[in-house]
Design an enzyme around this catalytic site. Sequence first.
Site, PDB file in Angstrom:
ATOM      1  N   SER A 207      27.535  13.047  13.145  1.00 14.80           N
ATOM      2  CA  SER A 207      28.286  14.222  12.736  1.00 14.80           C
ATOM      3  C   SER A 207      28.074  14.525  11.245  1.00 14.80           C
ATOM      4  CB  SER A 207      29.766  14.020  13.094  1.00 14.80           C
ATOM      5  OG  SER A 207      30.454  15.247  13.077  1.00 14.80           O
TER       6      SER A 207
ATOM      7  N   HIS B 224      31.386  14.592  21.808  1.00 22.40           N
ATOM      8  CA  HIS B 224      30.879  14.513  20.440  1.00 22.40           C
ATOM      9  C   HIS B 224      30.843  13.076  19.921  1.00 22.40           C
ATOM     10  CE1 HIS B 224      29.999  15.641  16.362  1.00 22.40           C
ATOM     11  NE2 HIS B 224      31.164  15.240  15.902  1.00 22.40           N
TER      12      HIS B 224
END
Length: 248
Positions: free
Chosen positions: A70, A226
């Site tokens: 991320s 994610h």
Amino acid sequence: MHGLFGSKQNHRSISKALAKDLNTPVYALDLRNHGDSPHVKRHDYLSMASDVTHFINSHNLESPILVGHSMGAKTAMAVALQHPSLVSRIIVVDNAPVEAGLASSFPRYIQAMRKIEDSKLTKQAEADEILENYGGEKSLAVRQFLLTNLTRTHGSNVLRWRVPVQVLQNALDNMGGFPFHPDKERFEKPALFVRGTMSHYVPDETIPIIGRFFPLFRMKDIESGHWVISEKPHDFKDAVIEFMTPDE
């Protein structure tokens, strides 16, 4: 390198597993304004890349492999594009080298964290309730992840955030950006992009731009959201080891 609101503790288990299986040292970093690292007002990818470059140089690391999830993924890409001779390869986890808005959950988290901070709570369960109801986060795992940033004021029972909430709130737009152009910067060494199939951060339309920045990239899809590393640690480890194993 961890993501927004994370720390080096997030990837402790996978770091140990990779160090053992690949027989190599693994350094897990706290990026600025996270974990045990200093708090500073500037929070963007160029400054975080500078921090990581300083770490590499100060520890005399030769041709390291950068792994980032991320926010940490964009930081890894930034280092590789700025200093390609410094890095041997990169592993990018669920992010792409494009400008893209963060998930709408992140501003909600910030608002809930500000409310928790202002409430001067003494019980973590109360903070959890605010994250769930005011912050709208129904996933217990995500709330527990965010709550790892809570600590107690020295000499007091009052809970406070380990991260500078206001600084990170001001930096949310920076976190969605990417300050490079593929006609100017390129990393022509191996790059592995790992994406969660149920995440929106690396849609198919980003693949051409990935190829312009990183012409030797490979893509690996893992059935997850994610939080690829924590959701599917074994699949992620297998993907890394396969990427690191020389072709016959």
